[in-house]
Design a protein around this motif. Structure first.
Motif, mmCIF file in Angstrom:
data_model
loop_
_atom_site.group_PDB
_atom_site.id
_atom_site.type_symbol
_atom_site.label_atom_id
_atom_site.label_comp_id
_atom_site.label_asym_id
_atom_site.label_seq_id
_atom_site.Cartn_x
_atom_site.Cartn_y
_atom_site.Cartn_z
ATOM 1 N N GLY A 127 -6.271 4.197 6.832
ATOM 2 C CA GLY A 127 -5.454 4.029 8.031
ATOM 3 C C GLY A 127 -4.151 3.274 7.814
ATOM 4 N N ARG A 128 -3.978 2.690 6.630
ATOM 5 C CA ARG A 128 -2.734 1.931 6.406
ATOM 6 C C ARG A 128 -1.931 2.442 5.213
ATOM 7 N N ILE A 129 -2.608 2.807 4.130
ATOM 8 C CA ILE A 129 -1.896 3.372 2.982
ATOM 9 C C ILE A 129 -2.334 4.821 2.808
ATOM 10 N N PHE A 130 -1.343 5.707 2.826
ATOM 11 C CA PHE A 130 -1.611 7.148 2.764
ATOM 12 C C PHE A 130 -0.944 7.742 1.524
ATOM 13 N N THR A 135 7.379 -9.662 12.631
ATOM 14 C CA THR A 135 6.919 -8.318 12.284
ATOM 15 C C THR A 135 5.402 -8.340 12.117
ATOM 16 N N ILE A 136 4.745 -7.440 12.843
ATOM 17 C CA ILE A 136 3.278 -7.414 12.872
ATOM 18 C C ILE A 136 2.790 -5.997 12.583
ATOM 19 N N VAL A 137 1.812 -5.860 11.692
ATOM 20 C CA VAL A 137 1.210 -4.555 11.409
ATOM 21 C C VAL A 137 -0.306 -4.674 11.531
ATOM 22 N N ASP A 138 -0.921 -3.767 12.265
ATOM 23 C CA ASP A 138 -2.375 -3.823 12.460
ATOM 24 C C ASP A 138 -2.810 -5.194 12.978
ATOM 25 N N GLY A 139 -1.964 -5.825 13.775
ATOM 26 C CA GLY A 139 -2.290 -7.140 14.320
ATOM 27 C C GLY A 139 -2.131 -8.280 13.340
ATOM 28 N N GLU A 140 -1.731 -7.960 12.108
ATOM 29 C CA GLU A 140 -1.534 -9.006 11.101
ATOM 30 C C GLU A 140 -0.057 -9.415 11.076
ATOM 31 N N ALA A 175 2.142 -2.641 -1.445
ATOM 32 C CA ALA A 175 1.874 -2.435 -0.011
ATOM 33 C C ALA A 175 0.510 -2.998 0.390
ATOM 34 N N GLU A 176 -0.431 -2.941 -0.545
ATOM 35 C CA GLU A 176 -1.754 -3.492 -0.257
ATOM 36 C C GLU A 176 -1.624 -4.977 0.097
ATOM 37 N N VAL A 177 -0.683 -5.655 -0.577
ATOM 38 C CA VAL A 177 -0.468 -7.081 -0.349
ATOM 39 C C VAL A 177 0.515 -7.334 0.804
ATOM 40 N N SER A 178 1.591 -6.536 0.869
ATOM 41 C CA SER A 178 2.642 -6.802 1.875
ATOM 42 C C SER A 178 2.121 -6.611 3.290
ATOM 43 N N GLY A 179 1.128 -5.719 3.442
ATOM 44 C CA GLY A 179 0.565 -5.462 4.767
ATOM 45 C C GLY A 179 1.268 -4.366 5.532
ATOM 46 N N LEU A 180 2.315 -3.781 4.954
ATOM 47 C CA LEU A 180 3.024 -2.690 5.636
ATOM 48 C C LEU A 180 2.173 -1.428 5.654
ATOM 49 N N ARG A 181 2.441 -0.578 6.643
ATOM 50 C CA ARG A 181 1.823 0.740 6.686
ATOM 51 C C ARG A 181 2.725 1.661 5.869
ATOM 52 N N ALA A 182 2.136 2.414 4.954
ATOM 53 C CA ALA A 182 2.984 3.154 4.020
ATOM 54 C C ALA A 182 2.370 4.485 3.625
ATOM 55 N N ILE A 183 3.265 5.444 3.418
ATOM 56 C CA ILE A 183 2.874 6.715 2.826
ATOM 57 C C ILE A 183 3.605 6.804 1.492
ATOM 58 N N GLN A 242 9.968 -3.744 0.254
ATOM 59 C CA GLN A 242 9.011 -4.077 1.316
ATOM 60 C C GLN A 242 9.348 -5.415 1.981
ATOM 61 N N LEU A 243 9.907 -6.327 1.188
ATOM 62 C CA LEU A 243 10.391 -7.581 1.783
ATOM 63 C C LEU A 243 11.516 -7.264 2.783
ATOM 64 N N GLU A 244 12.418 -6.384 2.378
ATOM 65 C CA GLU A 244 13.543 -6.007 3.251
ATOM 66 C C GLU A 244 13.050 -5.268 4.498
ATOM 67 N N LEU A 245 12.074 -4.392 4.328
ATOM 68 C CA LEU A 245 11.544 -3.648 5.475
ATOM 69 C C LEU A 245 10.913 -4.599 6.488
ATOM 70 N N ILE A 246 10.112 -5.532 6.002
ATOM 71 C CA ILE A 246 9.485 -6.506 6.907
ATOM 72 C C ILE A 246 10.575 -7.306 7.616
ATOM 73 N N ARG A 247 11.573 -7.734 6.848
ATOM 74 C CA ARG A 247 12.678 -8.535 7.382
ATOM 75 C C ARG A 247 13.414 -7.785 8.498
ATOM 76 N N GLY A 248 13.522 -6.473 8.355
ATOM 77 C CA GLY A 248 14.293 -5.678 9.309
ATOM 78 C C GLY A 248 13.458 -4.999 10.380
ATOM 79 N N GLY A 249 12.180 -5.366 10.490
ATOM 80 C CA GLY A 249 11.367 -4.840 11.578
ATOM 81 C C GLY A 249 10.820 -3.453 11.372
ATOM 82 N N THR A 250 10.813 -2.979 10.131
ATOM 83 C CA THR A 250 10.163 -1.701 9.850
ATOM 84 C C THR A 250 8.709 -1.974 9.512
ATOM 85 N N THR A 251 7.804 -1.241 10.175
ATOM 86 C CA THR A 251 6.383 -1.489 9.952
ATOM 87 C C THR A 251 5.691 -0.331 9.232
#
Ligand SMILES: [Zn+2]
Length: 449
Positions: free
Chosen positions: A176-179, A402-407, A136-144, A111-120
């Motif tokens: 809406g963010r973790i599925f 990198t921004i997800v849900d405005g965060e 993911a709850e902490v990283s803020g990424l949207r995830a399934i 998740q650190l790498e995803l944020i670093r590379g612009g994956t949301t």
């Protein structure tokens, strides 16, 4: 007091690539965001942000979406093996020894790498989904999370029981963010009965299903020898083929299978680097798109890629098809960018929420540095070459914010939600431990120069 409307966040002076249906682009424009949602896009928006980011003429685009990955830990451990040997000798022993603490480390790294590379947004199909989802709850990424369910060999993956328990716990925990989805590994590693139950339960919980399909030639041959039909037709017989289903790879699909996937509205994840590295083959992506199949881009895991860089994946995905088909026009760059944004969102059923920058959509936004020589020249509208530069010239390292849900998860390459130094230590300790407990030390020691 001015009468500018107050917003949570405003991004100024961006070269905005919306990836909406009209393909709109804006030069030196702003995006306003309030309560996680895009509220305005245009030049000199008359709003005031609690936080304002000056994009300085850099590219502003929807966050990238990874349609197939496994959050794995042992990147770069054993390389250069064919798929089935790699699975049997490395993956399954490692997966049997895999523990929750290893998954936590793997998820932190991924998740650190995803944020670093612009994956949301990403879909993960792997182990201990509780650990990965907690990260993911902490990283803020949207995830399934689609726990990787394996019947054969036993103990190498999640079970139906553990999957259902996970879905019960997480399905509505971060709305809406973790599925949560089902993740039967493949038609050759899961039983018929398991697939039948999953079809029923996926409908009951109203969630998706993610699986691997027709990845390597050997697998396809063996499957037909054993079952007397292709794995696609096998899934059709069990009622698995539906709009809920996202399959990874689809490398060895014949014309009948492509039509069947289109008819059932199944989505496909294209993983070009993994398919090249494991010598799996070249997926018939233009044929799938032509047939009307939703196609998104995935990196597969860090074992078979080895990074989670969707910029690189766009470039490789396009150039592989061009070479293979001897056609420089195959998969043009705009299509590749859609495959990593709007089309990818459609593969995950998230097209109303993310995948493009539009008023009313979730603010999943990245800023990509254009002030670097390998991105020049950047031409002004209307002859802008920004999509060409993003697809063929950029890489993960060019992402600034990198921004997800405005965060804000990363701003000017500084992480806001995860601690890079701490994660580096956690990953190295966990990796050494996993190598030890899975008996892969001897394999490494016995390795020839
Ligand atoms: Zn995979």
């Amino acid at each position: 007091m001015d009468n500018y409307q107050q917003q949570d966040l405003v991004i100024r002076n961006g070269h905005i690539v919306t990836m909406d249906a009209e393909g709109r682009r804006f030069q030196s424009a702003d995006i306003s965001i309030d309560k996680g949602v895009i509220t305005g896009i245009g030049a000199a928006l008359a709003v005031k942000g609690e936080v304002e980011i000056d994009a300085k003429g850099n590219a502003v685009l929807p966050g990238l979406i990874n349609c197939h990955t496994h959050e794995t830990l042992l990147r770069g451990l054993t390389e250069d093996l064919p798929l089935m040997r790699w699975l049997d000798e490395i993956c399954f022993p490692k997966d049997r020894a895999f523990q929750a603490e290893h998954q936590r480390a793997a998820a932190l790294m991924a998740q650190l790498e995803l944020i670093r590379g612009g994956t949301t947004t990403f879909i993960d199909i792997f182990r201990y989904p509780d650990e990965a989802a907690a990260v993911a709850e902490v990283s803020g990424l949207r995830a399934i999370f689609s726990p990787q369910l394996i019947d054969e060999p036993a103990g190498a993956g999640e079970t139906l029981e553990s999957t259902v328990a996970f879905i019960e716990k997480w399905n509505h925990r971060v709305p809406g963010r973790i599925f949560t989805w089902f993740g039967p590994h493949a038609p050759y590693s899961c039983k018929k009965e398991t697939f039948l139950k999953i079809v029923e339960l996926a409908e009951f919980y109203d969630v998706g299903i993610h699986t691997h399909l027709a990845e390597s030639y050997n697998e396809v041959e063996q499957f037909i020898a054993q079952y007397g039909m292709t794995s696609t037709n096998f899934l059709e017989e069990l009622g698995v083929l539906s709009p809920r289903l996202l399959v990874a790879h689809g490398v060895h699909l014949n014309a009948q299978e492509i039509q069947l996937l289109a008819r059932r509205d199944v989505a496909v994840a294209y993983n070009p680097t993994s398919n090249m590295k494991l010598a799996s083959g070249v997926a018939p992506i233009p044929e799938l798109i032509e047939a009307g199949v939703r196609v998104g881009l995935g990196t597969d895991s860090n074992l078979s890629n080895n990074n989670l860089d969707l910029f690189e994946e766009m470039r490789v995905g396009a150039t592989l098809q061009k070479l293979w088909r001897k056609d420089a026009q195959a998969l043009p760059c705009e299509q590749m960018l859609r495959m990593a944004t709007s089309d990818a969102a459609a593969c995950l059923g998230l097209q109303d929420k993310v995948g493009s920058l539009e008023v009313g959509k979730s603010a999943d936004i990245i800023i990509v540095d254009l002030h670097a020589p390998h991105m020049w020249p950047v031409l002004p509208e209307p002859s802008s070459n920004i999509i060409e530069q993003l697809v063929y010239s950029a890489s993960a390292g060019d992402v600034l914010t990198t921004i997800v849900d405005g965060e804000i998860l990363m701003r000017d390459r500084e992480f806001y939600t995860l601690d890079e130094d701490e994660i580096e230590n956690v990953v190295h300790e966990a990796a050494l431990h996993l190598i030890h407990v899975s008996g892969l030390e001897s394999l490494r020691n016995g390795r020839k120069g």
